[in-house]
Design a protein around this motif. Structure first.
Motif, mmCIF file in Angstrom:
data_model
loop_
_atom_site.group_PDB
_atom_site.id
_atom_site.type_symbol
_atom_site.label_atom_id
_atom_site.label_comp_id
_atom_site.label_asym_id
_atom_site.label_seq_id
_atom_site.Cartn_x
_atom_site.Cartn_y
_atom_site.Cartn_z
ATOM 1 N N GLN A 99 0.835 -1.202 0.000
ATOM 2 C CA GLN A 99 0.000 0.000 0.000
ATOM 3 C C GLN A 99 0.869 1.250 0.000
ATOM 4 N N ASP A 100 0.447 2.234 -0.774
ATOM 5 C CA ASP A 100 1.130 3.523 -0.799
ATOM 6 C C ASP A 100 0.851 4.233 0.527
ATOM 7 N N PRO A 101 1.886 4.580 1.305
ATOM 8 C CA PRO A 101 1.660 5.238 2.597
ATOM 9 C C PRO A 101 0.870 6.540 2.479
ATOM 10 N N ALA A 102 0.986 7.204 1.337
ATOM 11 C CA ALA A 102 0.326 8.497 1.178
ATOM 12 C C ALA A 102 -1.172 8.355 0.902
ATOM 13 N N THR A 103 -1.543 7.359 0.083
ATOM 14 C CA THR A 103 -2.947 7.226 -0.328
ATOM 15 C C THR A 103 -3.655 6.040 0.317
ATOM 16 N N GLY A 104 -2.886 5.067 0.795
ATOM 17 C CA GLY A 104 -3.488 3.877 1.377
ATOM 18 C C GLY A 104 -3.986 2.880 0.346
ATOM 19 N N GLU A 105 -3.770 3.158 -0.927
ATOM 20 C CA GLU A 105 -4.216 2.261 -1.989
ATOM 21 C C GLU A 105 -3.085 1.312 -2.393
ATOM 22 N N SER A 112 9.185 -3.290 -14.413
ATOM 23 C CA SER A 112 10.425 -3.683 -13.749
ATOM 24 C C SER A 112 10.235 -3.936 -12.263
ATOM 25 N N GLY A 113 8.972 -3.818 -11.783
ATOM 26 C CA GLY A 113 8.708 -4.040 -10.363
ATOM 27 C C GLY A 113 9.024 -2.834 -9.506
ATOM 28 N N LYS A 114 8.908 -1.640 -10.075
ATOM 29 C CA LYS A 114 9.260 -0.417 -9.363
ATOM 30 C C LYS A 114 8.105 0.565 -9.407
ATOM 31 N N TYR A 115 8.012 1.413 -8.377
ATOM 32 C CA TYR A 115 6.963 2.435 -8.316
ATOM 33 C C TYR A 115 7.556 3.688 -7.690
ATOM 34 N N VAL A 116 7.236 4.844 -8.257
ATOM 35 C CA VAL A 116 7.686 6.131 -7.726
ATOM 36 C C VAL A 116 6.454 6.908 -7.297
ATOM 37 N N ASN A 117 6.362 7.245 -5.998
ATOM 38 C CA ASN A 117 5.179 7.954 -5.510
ATOM 39 C C ASN A 117 5.302 9.455 -5.747
ATOM 40 N N ALA A 118 4.311 10.190 -5.278
ATOM 41 C CA ALA A 118 4.257 11.634 -5.541
ATOM 42 C C ALA A 118 5.407 12.385 -4.894
ATOM 43 N N ASP A 119 6.002 11.832 -3.849
ATOM 44 C CA ASP A 119 7.119 12.481 -3.172
ATOM 45 C C ASP A 119 8.465 12.109 -3.779
ATOM 46 N N GLY A 120 8.436 11.305 -4.864
ATOM 47 C CA GLY A 120 9.677 10.890 -5.505
ATOM 48 C C GLY A 120 10.336 9.688 -4.857
ATOM 49 N N GLU A 121 9.667 9.082 -3.887
ATOM 50 C CA GLU A 121 10.228 7.906 -3.223
ATOM 51 C C GLU A 121 10.052 6.681 -4.114
ATOM 52 N N VAL A 122 11.128 5.921 -4.268
ATOM 53 C CA VAL A 122 11.097 4.709 -5.091
ATOM 54 C C VAL A 122 10.752 3.515 -4.199
ATOM 55 N N ILE A 123 9.726 2.776 -4.584
ATOM 56 C CA ILE A 123 9.296 1.592 -3.844
ATOM 57 C C ILE A 123 9.383 0.394 -4.782
ATOM 58 N N TYR A 124 10.005 -0.678 -4.305
ATOM 59 C CA TYR A 124 10.158 -1.885 -5.107
ATOM 60 C C TYR A 124 9.156 -2.942 -4.649
ATOM 61 N N ARG A 125 8.722 -3.765 -5.582
ATOM 62 C CA ARG A 125 7.798 -4.845 -5.240
ATOM 63 C C ARG A 125 8.512 -5.874 -4.355
ATOM 64 N N PRO A 126 7.939 -6.224 -3.208
ATOM 65 C CA PRO A 126 8.547 -7.270 -2.377
ATOM 66 C C PRO A 126 8.590 -8.594 -3.126
ATOM 67 N N GLN A 127 9.566 -9.408 -2.780
ATOM 68 C CA GLN A 127 9.747 -10.687 -3.452
ATOM 69 C C GLN A 127 9.871 -11.802 -2.416
ATOM 70 N N ALA A 128 9.478 -13.007 -2.816
ATOM 71 C CA ALA A 128 9.577 -14.181 -1.948
ATOM 72 C C ALA A 128 10.643 -15.128 -2.494
ATOM 73 N N PHE A 129 11.377 -15.751 -1.586
ATOM 74 C CA PHE A 129 12.458 -16.663 -1.959
ATOM 75 C C PHE A 129 12.439 -17.877 -1.032
ATOM 76 N N PHE A 130 12.920 -18.997 -1.547
ATOM 77 C CA PHE A 130 13.226 -20.127 -0.683
ATOM 78 C C PHE A 130 14.468 -19.763 0.126
ATOM 79 N N THR A 131 14.467 -20.155 1.390
ATOM 80 C CA THR A 131 15.595 -19.834 2.267
ATOM 81 C C THR A 131 16.491 -21.048 2.415
ATOM 82 N N VAL A 132 17.782 -20.860 2.146
ATOM 83 C CA VAL A 132 18.757 -21.939 2.281
ATOM 84 C C VAL A 132 19.903 -21.449 3.151
ATOM 85 N N GLN A 133 20.749 -22.372 3.561
ATOM 86 C CA GLN A 133 21.840 -22.037 4.483
ATOM 87 C C GLN A 133 23.132 -22.685 4.011
#
Length: 291
Positions: A99-105, A112-133
Protein backbone atom coordinates in the motif's frame (compact mmCIF):
# COMPACT_ATOMS: atom_id res chain seq x y z
CA UNK A 1 42.39 15.97 -27.80
CA UNK A 2 43.73 13.68 -25.06
CA UNK A 3 40.46 14.20 -23.17
CA UNK A 4 38.63 12.81 -26.18
CA UNK A 5 40.77 9.67 -26.05
CA UNK A 6 39.87 9.12 -22.39
CA UNK A 7 36.18 9.73 -23.10
CA UNK A 8 36.11 7.21 -25.96
CA UNK A 9 38.08 4.68 -23.90
CA UNK A 10 35.61 5.02 -21.02
CA UNK A 11 32.80 4.43 -23.49
CA UNK A 12 34.47 1.25 -24.75
CA UNK A 13 34.86 -0.12 -21.20
CA UNK A 14 31.21 0.65 -20.44
CA UNK A 15 29.94 -1.01 -23.61
CA UNK A 16 32.13 -4.05 -22.90
CA UNK A 17 30.42 -4.42 -19.52
CA UNK A 18 26.99 -4.00 -21.11
CA UNK A 19 27.92 -6.66 -23.65
CA UNK A 20 29.11 -9.01 -20.88
CA UNK A 21 25.87 -8.50 -18.96
CA UNK A 22 23.74 -9.27 -22.01
CA UNK A 23 25.86 -12.34 -22.77
CA UNK A 24 25.38 -13.56 -19.20
CA UNK A 25 21.61 -13.20 -19.55
CA UNK A 26 21.57 -15.09 -22.84
CA UNK A 27 23.69 -17.88 -21.37
CA UNK A 28 21.15 -18.30 -18.52
CA UNK A 29 17.94 -18.19 -20.54
CA UNK A 30 17.25 -21.82 -19.60
CA UNK A 31 18.60 -21.67 -16.03
CA UNK A 32 15.98 -22.48 -13.40
CA UNK A 33 15.06 -19.45 -11.27
CA UNK A 34 17.56 -17.13 -12.97
CA UNK A 35 16.83 -13.40 -12.69
CA UNK A 36 17.81 -11.08 -15.51
CA UNK A 37 20.52 -8.52 -14.85
CA UNK A 38 20.43 -5.01 -16.32
CA UNK A 39 23.53 -2.83 -16.54
CA UNK A 40 23.07 0.79 -15.45
CA UNK A 41 25.41 3.43 -16.91
CA UNK A 42 26.03 6.93 -15.60
CA UNK A 43 27.96 9.88 -16.93
CA UNK A 44 31.01 11.30 -15.22
CA UNK A 45 30.31 14.59 -13.40
CA UNK A 46 29.87 17.52 -15.78
CA UNK A 47 32.62 20.09 -16.10
CA UNK A 48 31.66 23.77 -16.34
CA UNK A 49 33.52 25.53 -19.17
CA UNK A 50 34.09 29.26 -18.71
CA UNK A 51 35.92 31.91 -20.72
CA UNK A 52 37.65 34.93 -19.18
CA UNK A 53 37.85 38.17 -21.14
CA UNK A 54 38.54 41.67 -19.88
CA UNK A 55 38.36 40.62 -16.25
CA UNK A 56 34.91 39.05 -16.65
CA UNK A 57 33.97 35.40 -16.75
CA UNK A 58 31.48 34.09 -19.24
CA UNK A 59 29.98 30.64 -18.98
CA UNK A 60 30.37 28.74 -22.23
CA UNK A 61 28.52 25.58 -21.24
CA UNK A 62 29.00 22.18 -19.67
CA UNK A 63 31.15 19.32 -20.89
CA UNK A 64 30.77 15.66 -20.02
CA UNK A 65 34.00 13.70 -19.88
CA UNK A 66 32.78 10.13 -20.25
CA UNK A 67 30.48 7.39 -19.03
CA UNK A 68 30.87 4.36 -16.78
CA UNK A 69 28.88 1.24 -15.96
CA UNK A 70 27.96 1.99 -12.37
CA UNK A 71 26.10 -1.16 -11.34
CA UNK A 72 24.15 -4.21 -12.43
CA UNK A 73 20.57 -4.48 -11.20
CA UNK A 74 18.67 -7.76 -10.92
CA UNK A 75 15.11 -7.89 -12.22
CA UNK A 76 13.01 -10.06 -9.92
CA UNK A 77 9.99 -10.41 -12.19
CA UNK A 78 8.10 -13.69 -12.10
CA UNK A 79 9.37 -16.32 -14.52
CA UNK A 80 7.20 -18.88 -16.28
CA UNK A 81 6.28 -21.98 -14.27
CA UNK A 82 7.34 -25.24 -15.93
CA UNK A 83 5.79 -28.53 -14.86
CA UNK A 84 8.32 -31.24 -14.01
CA UNK A 85 6.16 -33.68 -12.08
CA UNK A 86 8.97 -34.33 -9.57
CA UNK A 87 7.96 -34.28 -5.87
CA UNK A 88 11.04 -32.30 -4.82
CA UNK A 89 10.63 -29.55 -7.39
CA UNK A 90 8.96 -26.39 -6.11
CA UNK A 91 8.11 -23.02 -7.62
CA UNK A 92 6.81 -19.82 -6.07
CA UNK A 93 3.97 -17.88 -7.65
CA UNK A 94 3.81 -14.47 -5.99
CA UNK A 95 1.92 -11.21 -6.25
CA UNK A 96 2.78 -9.47 -3.00
CA UNK A 97 0.74 -6.33 -2.45
CA UNK A 98 2.00 -3.05 -1.02
CA UNK A 99 0.00 0.00 0.00
CA UNK A 100 1.13 3.52 -0.80
CA UNK A 101 1.66 5.24 2.60
CA UNK A 102 0.33 8.50 1.18
CA UNK A 103 -2.95 7.23 -0.33
CA UNK A 104 -3.49 3.88 1.38
CA UNK A 105 -4.22 2.26 -1.99
CA UNK A 106 -2.49 -0.80 -3.41
CA UNK A 107 0.51 0.16 -5.51
CA UNK A 108 0.56 -0.71 -9.21
CA UNK A 109 4.20 -1.48 -10.07
CA UNK A 110 5.69 -0.97 -13.52
CA UNK A 111 7.14 -3.71 -15.68
CA UNK A 112 10.42 -3.68 -13.75
CA UNK A 113 8.71 -4.04 -10.36
CA UNK A 114 9.26 -0.42 -9.36
CA UNK A 115 6.96 2.43 -8.32
CA UNK A 116 7.69 6.13 -7.73
CA UNK A 117 5.18 7.95 -5.51
CA UNK A 118 4.26 11.63 -5.54
CA UNK A 119 7.12 12.48 -3.17
CA UNK A 120 9.68 10.89 -5.51
CA UNK A 121 10.23 7.91 -3.22
CA UNK A 122 11.10 4.71 -5.09
CA UNK A 123 9.30 1.59 -3.84
CA UNK A 124 10.16 -1.89 -5.11
CA UNK A 125 7.80 -4.84 -5.24
CA UNK A 126 8.55 -7.27 -2.38
CA UNK A 127 9.75 -10.69 -3.45
CA UNK A 128 9.58 -14.18 -1.95
CA UNK A 129 12.46 -16.66 -1.96
CA UNK A 130 13.23 -20.13 -0.68
CA UNK A 131 15.60 -19.83 2.27
CA UNK A 132 18.76 -21.94 2.28
CA UNK A 133 21.84 -22.04 4.48
CA UNK A 134 25.51 -22.46 3.61
CA UNK A 135 28.12 -24.38 5.61
CA UNK A 136 28.97 -21.27 7.65
CA UNK A 137 25.36 -20.87 8.79
CA UNK A 138 24.63 -17.84 6.57
CA UNK A 139 21.14 -17.51 5.16
CA UNK A 140 20.88 -17.31 1.39
CA UNK A 141 17.86 -16.82 -0.87
CA UNK A 142 16.95 -18.49 -4.14
CA UNK A 143 14.06 -18.98 -6.55
CA UNK A 144 15.51 -22.26 -7.79
CA UNK A 145 13.31 -24.85 -6.10
CA UNK A 146 14.99 -27.92 -7.60
CA UNK A 147 15.67 -29.77 -4.34
CA UNK A 148 17.08 -33.19 -3.48
CA UNK A 149 17.17 -35.31 -0.32
CA UNK A 150 20.31 -37.01 0.98
CA UNK A 151 20.57 -40.28 2.91
CA UNK A 152 20.07 -38.45 6.23
CA UNK A 153 16.78 -36.98 5.04
CA UNK A 154 18.18 -33.45 4.70
CA UNK A 155 16.60 -31.39 1.92
CA UNK A 156 19.27 -29.72 -0.20
CA UNK A 157 19.15 -27.09 -2.93
CA UNK A 158 20.67 -27.65 -6.37
CA UNK A 159 23.80 -25.88 -5.09
CA UNK A 160 24.14 -28.22 -2.11
CA UNK A 161 22.83 -25.74 0.47
CA UNK A 162 20.55 -26.85 3.29
CA UNK A 163 16.91 -25.85 2.77
CA UNK A 164 15.42 -24.23 5.87
CA UNK A 165 11.97 -24.57 7.38
CA UNK A 166 9.82 -21.68 8.60
CA UNK A 167 11.53 -21.85 12.01
CA UNK A 168 14.94 -21.24 10.46
CA UNK A 169 16.15 -24.79 10.99
CA UNK A 170 17.46 -27.20 8.34
CA UNK A 171 14.58 -29.17 6.86
CA UNK A 172 14.92 -32.89 7.63
CA UNK A 173 12.34 -35.43 6.46
CA UNK A 174 11.41 -38.25 8.82
CA UNK A 175 8.49 -39.67 6.83
CA UNK A 176 8.91 -41.86 3.72
CA UNK A 177 10.32 -39.54 1.10
CA UNK A 178 8.24 -40.86 -1.79
CA UNK A 179 5.04 -39.64 -0.08
CA UNK A 180 6.10 -36.02 0.32
CA UNK A 181 3.17 -33.66 -0.21
CA UNK A 182 3.21 -29.88 0.23
CA UNK A 183 0.20 -27.58 0.08
CA UNK A 184 -0.04 -24.17 -1.54
CA UNK A 185 1.20 -22.39 1.59
CA UNK A 186 4.32 -24.53 1.85
CA UNK A 187 3.06 -26.77 4.67
CA UNK A 188 4.35 -30.34 4.61
CA UNK A 189 1.35 -32.67 4.85
CA UNK A 190 1.03 -35.75 7.02
CA UNK A 191 0.86 -38.69 4.56
CA UNK A 192 -1.61 -40.50 6.81
CA UNK A 193 -4.13 -37.70 7.36
CA UNK A 194 -3.35 -35.25 4.54
CA UNK A 195 -3.30 -32.42 7.11
CA UNK A 196 -0.42 -30.00 7.83
CA UNK A 197 2.25 -31.79 9.86
CA UNK A 198 3.47 -28.61 11.58
CA UNK A 199 6.53 -28.24 9.36
CA UNK A 200 6.63 -25.60 6.66
CA UNK A 201 9.06 -24.62 3.92
CA UNK A 202 11.11 -21.57 4.89
CA UNK A 203 9.87 -18.94 2.45
CA UNK A 204 11.34 -15.50 3.06
CA UNK A 205 9.57 -12.30 2.02
CA UNK A 206 12.07 -9.54 1.26
CA UNK A 207 10.44 -6.13 1.30
CA UNK A 208 13.44 -4.39 -0.28
CA UNK A 209 14.91 -6.86 -2.78
CA UNK A 210 17.19 -4.15 -4.17
CA UNK A 211 19.32 -4.71 -1.06
CA UNK A 212 20.15 -8.28 -2.12
CA UNK A 213 23.58 -9.16 -3.48
CA UNK A 214 23.92 -11.80 -6.20
CA UNK A 215 26.29 -14.63 -5.23
CA UNK A 216 26.00 -16.69 -8.40
CA UNK A 217 24.50 -20.16 -8.83
CA UNK A 218 21.04 -18.65 -8.45
CA UNK A 219 21.44 -17.51 -4.84
CA UNK A 220 21.48 -14.10 -3.18
CA UNK A 221 22.49 -12.81 0.24
CA UNK A 222 21.74 -9.67 2.21
CA UNK A 223 24.62 -7.71 3.74
CA UNK A 224 22.10 -6.08 6.08
CA UNK A 225 18.99 -8.17 6.79
CA UNK A 226 17.35 -5.30 8.66
CA UNK A 227 17.80 -2.92 5.73
CA UNK A 228 16.33 -5.52 3.36
CA UNK A 229 13.41 -6.08 5.79
CA UNK A 230 13.46 -9.87 5.61
CA UNK A 231 10.79 -11.98 7.31
CA UNK A 232 9.21 -15.39 6.89
CA UNK A 233 5.99 -15.53 4.89
CA UNK A 234 2.67 -15.74 6.71
CA UNK A 235 -0.90 -16.62 5.74
CA UNK A 236 -1.64 -13.02 4.69
CA UNK A 237 0.93 -12.99 1.91
CA UNK A 238 -0.38 -13.46 -1.61
CA UNK A 239 1.90 -16.31 -2.67
CA UNK A 240 1.53 -19.94 -3.60
CA UNK A 241 3.90 -22.89 -3.55
CA UNK A 242 3.55 -25.16 -6.57
CA UNK A 243 4.88 -28.67 -6.03
CA UNK A 244 6.07 -30.47 -9.16
CA UNK A 245 6.90 -27.19 -10.91
CA UNK A 246 10.03 -25.10 -11.47
CA UNK A 247 10.29 -21.40 -12.21
CA UNK A 248 12.04 -20.69 -15.47
CA UNK A 249 14.36 -17.81 -16.24
CA UNK A 250 12.75 -14.37 -16.59
CA UNK A 251 15.18 -13.24 -19.32
CA UNK A 252 13.48 -11.29 -22.11
CA UNK A 253 15.27 -12.81 -25.12
CA UNK A 254 14.21 -10.07 -27.53
CA UNK A 255 15.30 -7.19 -25.30
CA UNK A 256 18.58 -8.85 -24.38
CA UNK A 257 19.41 -9.41 -28.05
CA UNK A 258 18.73 -5.74 -28.77
CA UNK A 259 20.95 -4.72 -25.83
CA UNK A 260 23.72 -7.01 -27.07
CA UNK A 261 23.71 -5.50 -30.58
CA UNK A 262 23.43 -1.94 -29.22
CA UNK A 263 26.44 -2.46 -26.97
CA UNK A 264 28.43 -3.91 -29.88
CA UNK A 265 27.62 -0.98 -32.17
CA UNK A 266 28.39 1.60 -29.49
CA UNK A 267 31.70 -0.12 -28.74
CA UNK A 268 32.53 -0.05 -32.43
CA UNK A 269 31.71 3.67 -32.65
CA UNK A 270 33.99 4.50 -29.71
CA UNK A 271 36.71 2.40 -31.30
CA UNK A 272 36.45 4.49 -34.48
CA UNK A 273 36.79 7.68 -32.41
CA UNK A 274 40.01 6.39 -30.85
CA UNK A 275 41.36 5.51 -34.30
CA UNK A 276 40.54 9.03 -35.47
CA UNK A 277 42.38 10.60 -32.52
CA UNK A 278 45.32 8.28 -33.09
CA UNK A 279 45.56 9.41 -36.72
CA UNK A 280 45.28 13.06 -35.68
CA UNK A 281 48.05 12.72 -33.09
CA UNK A 282 50.23 10.97 -35.63
CA UNK A 283 49.83 13.86 -38.07
CA UNK A 284 50.52 16.37 -35.28
CA UNK A 285 53.79 14.70 -34.32
CA UNK A 286 55.07 13.77 -37.78
CA UNK A 287 53.86 16.65 -39.91
CA UNK A 288 52.91 19.70 -37.86
CA UNK A 289 55.93 19.26 -35.59
CA UNK A 290 58.22 19.15 -38.62
CA UNK A 291 57.12 22.67 -39.59
Amino acid sequence: MIRGLYTAAAGMVTQQRRHDTATQNIANMNTTGYKQVDSVSHAFPDVLISAMSGGTTKQVGRLNTGVFAEQSISQYLQGDLIESGKPYDFALSTDLLVQDPATGENIVFDGSGKYVNADGEVIYRPQAFFTVQDNEGNNLYTRNGSFTVNAAGEVLSSGGFKVLDAAGNPLVLTEPQDNLKVDGQGNLLDPATGLPSGTKLGISVITKPQELVRDGNGVFHADDADAAEIRYADAGDNLQVRQGYLEGSNVDATQVTVDLNAAYRAYEANQKVIQFYDTSLQKTVNEVGRV
